[in-house]
Design an enzyme around this catalytic site. Structure first.
Site, short mmCIF file in Angstrom:
data_model
loop_
_atom_site.label_atom_id
_atom_site.label_comp_id
_atom_site.label_asym_id
_atom_site.label_seq_id
_atom_site.Cartn_x
_atom_site.Cartn_y
_atom_site.Cartn_z
N CYS A 111 0.89 -1.06 0.05
CA CYS A 111 0.08 -0.13 0.07
C CYS A 111 0.64 1.19 -0.02
CB CYS A 111 -0.92 0.02 1.32
SG CYS A 111 -1.86 -1.41 1.35
N HIS A 247 -3.47 7.26 2.29
CA HIS A 247 -3.86 5.71 1.76
C HIS A 247 -5.34 5.54 2.24
CE1 HIS A 247 -4.27 1.87 0.97
NE2 HIS A 247 -4.05 1.25 2.12
N ASN A 277 -10.21 -0.07 -0.45
CA ASN A 277 -8.80 -0.02 -0.44
C ASN A 277 -8.12 -0.44 -1.68
OD1 ASN A 277 -6.24 -0.56 0.11
ND2 ASN A 277 -6.31 -1.29 2.22
N1 COA Z 1 -19.46 -8.67 7.61
C1 COA Z 1 -20.17 -8.96 8.72
N2 COA Z 1 -19.45 -9.63 9.97
C2 COA Z 1 -18.24 -9.65 9.79
C3 COA Z 1 -17.38 -9.30 8.59
C4 COA Z 1 -18.22 -8.98 7.44
N3 COA Z 1 -17.71 -8.49 6.55
N4 COA Z 1 -16.07 -9.64 8.82
C5 COA Z 1 -16.03 -9.70 10.05
N5 COA Z 1 -17.17 -9.99 10.56
C6 COA Z 1 -17.60 -10.36 11.98
C7 COA Z 1 -16.27 -11.27 12.55
O1 COA Z 1 -16.62 -12.78 12.20
C8 COA Z 1 -16.45 -11.00 14.06
O2 COA Z 1 -17.79 -11.87 14.40
P1 COA Z 1 -17.58 -12.46 16.22
O3 COA Z 1 -17.27 -11.54 16.95
O4 COA Z 1 -18.88 -13.12 15.93
O5 COA Z 1 -16.45 -13.40 16.08
C9 COA Z 1 -16.93 -9.47 14.18
O6 COA Z 1 -17.42 -9.06 12.72
C10 COA Z 1 -15.75 -8.72 14.72
O7 COA Z 1 -14.71 -8.96 13.87
P2 COA Z 1 -13.34 -8.15 13.96
O8 COA Z 1 -12.49 -8.67 13.04
O9 COA Z 1 -12.99 -8.42 15.31
O10 COA Z 1 -13.58 -6.81 13.63
P3 COA Z 1 -13.00 -5.41 13.66
O11 COA Z 1 -13.93 -4.32 14.49
O12 COA Z 1 -11.70 -5.52 14.26
O13 COA Z 1 -12.98 -4.80 12.35
C11 COA Z 1 -11.74 -4.51 10.39
C12 COA Z 1 -12.26 -5.60 11.34
C13 COA Z 1 -10.88 -5.50 9.17
C14 COA Z 1 -12.81 -3.59 9.70
C15 COA Z 1 -10.69 -3.72 11.10
O14 COA Z 1 -9.75 -4.48 11.81
C16 COA Z 1 -9.60 -3.07 10.41
O15 COA Z 1 -10.20 -2.01 9.50
N6 COA Z 1 -8.34 -3.17 10.18
C17 COA Z 1 -7.26 -2.53 9.42
C18 COA Z 1 -7.33 -3.40 8.30
C19 COA Z 1 -6.76 -2.49 7.15
O16 COA Z 1 -7.06 -1.25 6.81
N7 COA Z 1 -6.08 -3.06 6.44
C20 COA Z 1 -5.25 -2.49 5.21
C21 COA Z 1 -4.09 -1.47 5.50
S1 COA Z 1 -3.32 -1.46 4.31
#
Ligand code: COA
Length: 320
Positions: A111, A247, A277
């Protein structure tokens, strides 16, 4: 002399895929995706390729800059999703443009790819070896997504952004780039495994895997530090900056960075609601969008910042 961005261009695939569309094929919802990320839709390729998107973005940037293919000395593409291992996407772009004077190669900094391409072009231009460079960030990330992994595939999109840079009186004022390979395994996509007469592995291609929370923590701590560093290096203060073009990973990362810098979110333009993204392509696409909206005025100072896989990060202050 400084390296100045003199033209921008971008290209998104034709097909829009909304959060609602995704909820028809996996267990997710517009509410979950938009409330956690700010993403509402993304574009995904059908017939387009990383090279075809790049060529269109490049032509638009060259037209915007008023630069011909013969004037380009150097082409650098930041990408992790080139259509071929070889030739590079940059060589494909060179051929399509007829930029036969240019040296062309790709950079893999995930990225941060566009930022690393900008810094590399700057280093070449400063030596006097080259005068005009075409730099791009371009991805077709949809081909390296596991479409059964709802926690990752909903975040990403496809597209390309380009900029023409040239030595000038104003331009790149300061930059910072860095890498932390010790944390690289929080965001991976494995290449082919060893496969030869000594080691037999079935031909398998892995998909993107991410520990979202670790990536989130990395971004909200590293990016504000990197931005403060470049602003200080440029001899400026936070208040001197007109826009922060980051980004486009997640609106919550952008909000957190704005808060940590003590800057209004109004100074952080976004494209993630309609792009998702797009890794290396996020920063140049956003820059092109604000350029074409007429938001960039001569003399403005803009912070650009990319961060992600590697882990890598790169920030710059430019005067336009
Ligand atoms: N739709 C619905 N539910 C979803 C889902 C989706 N697309 N993806 C995950 N879930 C669920 C999970 O299964 C989990 O369920 P559970 O509590 O029953 O186990 C719940 O949502 C929470 O998951 P979690 O991974 O803890 O969510 P989060 O609050 O950490 O959010 C991201 C996930 C990916 C949005 C967040 O971690 C994030 O933005 N991280 C940065 C990633 C990024 O930007 N990467 C690129 C950088 S270059």
């Amino acid at each position: 002399m400084r390296t100045r961005i003199i033209g921008t261009g971008s290209c998104l695939p034709e097909t829009v895929v909304t959060n609602e569309d995704l909820s028809q094929i996996m267990d997710t919802s517009d509410e979950w995706i938009s409330s956690r990320t700010g993403i509402r839709e993304r574009r995904l390729v059908k017939e387009e390729t990383t090279a075809s998107l790049s060529v269109t973005a490049a032509k638009r940037a060259m037209e915007n800059a008023g630069v011909s293919a013969q004037e380009i000395d150097l082409i650098i593409v930041g990408t992790i999703t080139g259509d071929y291992v070889t030739p590079s996407t940059a060589c494909e772009v060179q051929a399509a443009l007829g930029a036969d004077r240019a040296a062309a190669f790709d950079i893999n900094a995930a990225c941060s790819g566009f930022m690393f391409a900008l810094h590399t072009a700057d280093a070449y231009l400063k030596t006097g070896m080259y005068k005009t460079a075409l730099i791009l960030g371009a991805e077709t990330l949809s081909k390296i997504m596991d479409w059964s992994d709802r926690s990752t595939c909903v975040l990403f999109g496809d597209g390309a952004g380009a900029a023409v840079v040239r030595s000038d009186e104003v331009g790149l004022l300061a930059y910072d780039q860095g890498s932390d390979g010790t944390r690289g395994m929080v965001l991976t996509c494995r290449n082919r495994k060893n496969n030869n007469p000594l080691v037999q592995n079935p031909t398998d291609f892995s998909y993107t895997q991410m520990d979202g929370q670790e990536v989130y923590k990395f971004a909200v701590t590293t990016v504000p530090k990197s931005i403060k560093k470049v602003i200080a290096q440029a001899g400026l203060t936070i208040d001197d900056i007109d826009y922060f073009a980051l980004h486009q990973a997640n609106i919550r990362i952008i909000q957190s960075v704005a808060k940590r810098l003590g800057v209004s979110e109004d100074k952080f333009p976004t494209s993630l609601d309609h792009c998702g993204n797009i890794s290396a392509a996020s920063v140049p696409i956003l820059l092109d969008e604000i350029n074409r909206k007429g938001l960039i005025k001569p003399g403005m100072k803009i912070v650009l910042s990319g961060f992600g896989g590697g882990l890598t990060w790169g920030s710059a202050v430019i005067e336009v």
